[in-house]
Design a protein around this motif. Structure first.
Motif, short mmCIF file in Angstrom:
data_model
loop_
_atom_site.label_atom_id
_atom_site.label_comp_id
_atom_site.label_asym_id
_atom_site.label_seq_id
_atom_site.Cartn_x
_atom_site.Cartn_y
_atom_site.Cartn_z
N SER A 1 0.84 -1.19 0.00
CA SER A 1 0.00 0.00 0.00
C SER A 1 0.88 1.25 0.00
CB SER A 1 -0.90 -0.03 1.24
OG SER A 1 -1.72 1.11 1.29
N TRP A 2 0.44 2.28 -0.73
CA TRP A 2 1.23 3.49 -0.89
C TRP A 2 0.40 4.75 -0.63
CZ3 TRP A 2 1.77 -0.97 -3.50
CH2 TRP A 2 3.05 -1.52 -3.58
N PRO A 3 -0.05 4.99 0.60
CA PRO A 3 -0.88 6.18 0.87
C PRO A 3 -0.12 7.49 0.65
CG PRO A 3 -0.27 5.07 2.92
CD PRO A 3 0.14 4.17 1.79
N GLU A 4 1.18 7.44 0.76
CA GLU A 4 2.00 8.65 0.58
C GLU A 4 1.98 9.17 -0.86
OE1 GLU A 4 4.84 5.16 -0.03
OE2 GLU A 4 3.09 5.58 1.20
N LEU A 5 1.47 8.38 -1.80
CA LEU A 5 1.45 8.79 -3.21
C LEU A 5 0.17 9.52 -3.61
CD1 LEU A 5 3.14 5.69 -4.86
CD2 LEU A 5 4.15 7.92 -4.31
N ILE B 1 6.07 2.81 -7.12
CA ILE B 1 5.51 1.52 -6.72
C ILE B 1 6.35 0.37 -7.27
CG2 ILE B 1 3.54 -0.03 -7.03
CD1 ILE B 1 1.79 2.62 -6.98
N GLU B 2 6.64 0.42 -8.56
CA GLU B 2 7.39 -0.67 -9.17
C GLU B 2 8.83 -0.74 -8.67
OE1 GLU B 2 6.69 -0.28 -13.39
OE2 GLU B 2 4.70 -1.20 -13.20
N ARG B 3 9.39 0.38 -8.23
CA ARG B 3 10.74 0.39 -7.65
C ARG B 3 10.71 -0.20 -6.24
NH1 ARG B 3 11.87 5.60 -7.94
NH2 ARG B 3 11.29 5.98 -5.81
N GLN B 4 9.65 0.12 -5.47
CA GLN B 4 9.57 -0.34 -4.08
C GLN B 4 9.09 -1.78 -3.95
OE1 GLN B 4 7.34 2.55 -1.81
NE2 GLN B 4 8.94 4.08 -2.02
N ASN B 5 8.39 -2.29 -4.97
CA ASN B 5 7.96 -3.70 -4.95
C ASN B 5 8.09 -4.25 -6.36
OD1 ASN B 5 6.72 -6.19 -4.92
ND2 ASN B 5 5.10 -5.56 -3.52
N ARG B 6 9.17 -4.96 -6.60
CA ARG B 6 9.46 -5.47 -7.95
C ARG B 6 8.55 -6.63 -8.35
NH1 ARG B 6 13.45 -2.45 -9.76
NH2 ARG B 6 15.08 -1.75 -8.34
N ASN B 7 7.68 -7.08 -7.45
CA ASN B 7 6.75 -8.17 -7.74
C ASN B 7 5.45 -7.69 -8.39
OD1 ASN B 7 8.36 -10.24 -6.42
ND2 ASN B 7 7.80 -9.21 -4.52
N THR C 1 -5.58 5.74 -2.47
CA THR C 1 -4.38 5.02 -2.09
C THR C 1 -4.15 3.81 -3.00
OG1 THR C 1 -4.57 5.67 0.23
CG2 THR C 1 -3.23 3.72 -0.24
N PRO C 2 -3.01 3.79 -3.70
CA PRO C 2 -2.70 2.60 -4.50
C PRO C 2 -2.38 1.43 -3.58
CG PRO C 2 -1.41 4.52 -5.23
CD PRO C 2 -2.03 4.86 -3.92
N ARG C 3 -2.94 0.25 -3.90
CA ARG C 3 -2.69 -0.95 -3.10
C ARG C 3 -2.75 -2.18 -3.97
NH1 ARG C 3 -6.99 1.38 -0.57
NH2 ARG C 3 -5.78 1.52 1.32
N ILE C 4 -2.05 -3.22 -3.55
CA ILE C 4 -2.08 -4.48 -4.28
C ILE C 4 -3.50 -4.98 -4.36
CG2 ILE C 4 -1.47 -6.92 -4.06
CD1 ILE C 4 1.30 -6.09 -3.24
N GLY C 5 -3.84 -5.52 -5.50
CA GLY C 5 -5.17 -6.10 -5.66
C GLY C 5 -5.49 -6.27 -7.08
#
Length: 70
Positions: free
Chosen positions: A10-14, A26-32, A66-70
């Motif tokens: 999750s990236w609420p700071e964005l 996002i892609e830099r912080q989680n390469r998955n 907030t961007p989040r995995i899903g």
């Protein structure tokens, strides 16, 4: 949900930043994951995926949710 996704989820700071900046971060912080910009009012598939992050942006291109995995 019983699925455990790897890495940051999750990236609420964005919220308030540009969609392009959010995708890169996002892609830099989680390469998955693959971050995908979604314009306000667009539809998306509703299935859950540990490898996807929807980046919801306004008409001006700013992240509003907030961007989040899903």
């Amino acid at each position: 949900m019983s699925t455990e996704c790897k890495g940051k989820s999750s990236w609420p700071e964005l919220v308030g930043t540009s969609g392009r900046f959010a995708v890169t971060t996002i892609e830099r912080q989680n390469r998955n994951v693959n971050a995908i910009v979604v314009p306000e009012g667009s539809g998306v598939v509703l299935n859950f995926s540990c490898t996807r992050v929807w980046v919801w942006v306004t008409k001006a291109g700013k992240v509003y949710q907030t961007p989040r995995i899903g």
